[in-house]
Design an enzyme around this catalytic site. Structure first.
Site, mmCIF file in Angstrom:
data_model
loop_
_atom_site.group_PDB
_atom_site.id
_atom_site.type_symbol
_atom_site.label_atom_id
_atom_site.label_comp_id
_atom_site.label_asym_id
_atom_site.label_seq_id
_atom_site.Cartn_x
_atom_site.Cartn_y
_atom_site.Cartn_z
ATOM 1 C CB THR A 34 -0.893 0.005 1.252
ATOM 2 O OG1 THR A 34 -1.763 -1.132 1.211
ATOM 3 C CG2 THR A 34 -1.735 1.272 1.342
ATOM 4 C CB SER A 80 2.980 7.165 -3.291
ATOM 5 O OG SER A 80 4.133 7.150 -2.467
ATOM 6 C CB THR A 81 6.624 3.252 -3.708
ATOM 7 O OG1 THR A 81 7.089 4.493 -3.167
ATOM 8 C CG2 THR A 81 7.710 2.679 -4.603
ATOM 9 C CG ASP A 89 4.230 -2.427 0.931
ATOM 10 O OD1 ASP A 89 3.968 -1.391 0.279
ATOM 11 O OD2 ASP A 89 3.712 -2.685 2.031
ATOM 12 N N GLY A 90 6.479 -0.718 -0.454
ATOM 13 C CA GLY A 90 7.395 0.368 -0.141
ATOM 14 C C GLY A 90 7.714 0.416 1.340
ATOM 15 C CB ALA A 91 9.973 1.006 3.541
ATOM 16 C CE LYS A 143 5.723 -2.411 4.805
ATOM 17 N NZ LYS A 143 5.330 -1.468 3.729
ATOM 18 N N GLY A 148 2.856 4.376 7.300
ATOM 19 C CA GLY A 148 2.413 5.745 7.042
ATOM 20 C C GLY A 148 1.036 5.788 6.407
ATOM 21 C CD GLU A 173 1.778 -1.834 4.524
ATOM 22 O OE1 GLU A 173 1.476 -1.036 3.627
ATOM 23 O OE2 GLU A 173 2.477 -1.512 5.503
#
Length: 219
Positions: free
Chosen positions: A28, A30-31, A81-83, A94, A96, A103
């Site tokens: 989840t 933006s990235t 996933d992003g971070a 993670k 945010g 996640e």
């Protein structure tokens, strides 16, 4: 390149690690959203996805990618996933986007965790980004007091309810020298669902977007 262009670059680079015919774990934010766009380009080559949030589920479905319930799969080949922050040991903050619990569940199921970030997320010591903690609503005040004892300054994230019906406390003023130990300590507080430290189960591969291109980092 702008920050968003760096995020897009790593999102598309992650396709290299997707095995045809598998179910893909999707994060989840933006990235991760760029990765979902990329996944849409090979949707006919994969079985589908398991999603970490309602927002990601909606986007996956809009692109025609089948979404499976987590309980329908025994394991996942990969989770992408992003971070919000990542250190040199591939441990992360993670949450945010308030999807930390789902996640963390998907990360636990996945054989391989590919973290996609732009270079601004790399830090020596975790904690400058406020540490999210998902909390059962009735325990909010108690958990906040316990977090103060650990040296943090917790702030209630106003007007945010997680997909699980819980609230978020963002813990400021932490220099997290031992992420795995702090993860364990916070998770032992009654009323905590989970903390946004991904230290005991960190990333296996990091794709980092830099001005020189996408850097691949492995342990």
């Amino acid at each position: 390149m702008t920050q968003d262009e760096l995020k897009k670059a790593v999102g598309w680079a992650a396709l290299e690690f997707v095995t045809p015919g598998t179910v893909v774990g999707v994060g989840t934010g933006s990235t991760a959203s760029h990765f979902i766009d990329a996944l849409g380009s090979i949707k006919d080559q994969i079985e589908g996805a398991v999603s970490s949030s309602e927002a990601s589920t909606e986007k996956l479905k809009s692109l025609g990618i089948p979404v499976f319930d987590c309980n329908e799969v025994d394991s996942l080949d990969i989770y992408v996933d992003g971070a919000d922050e990542i250190n040199g040991n591939m441990q992360m903050i993670k949450g945010g986007g308030a999807a930390l619990t789902r996640e963390k569940i998907i990360a636990a199921i996945a054989k391989k965790f590919v973290c996609i970030v732009d270079a601004s997320k790399k830090v020596e010591v975790l904690g400058k980004f406020p540490l999210p903690v998902e909390v059962i609503p009735m325990a909010r005040a108690y958990v906040a007091r316990e977090l103060v004892k650990l040296g943090g300054v917790p702030k209630y994230r106003q007007n945010v309810v997680t997909d699980n019906g819980n609230v978020i406390l963002d813990v400021h003023n932490l220099a997290i020298l031992d992420p795995a130990e702090l993860e364990n300590k916070i998770n032992r507080i009654s009323g905590v669902v989970t903390v946004g430290l991904f230290a005991n189960r960190g990333a296996d591969i990091v794709l980092m977007g830099t001005l020189d291109g996408v850097e691949t980092i492995t342990q």
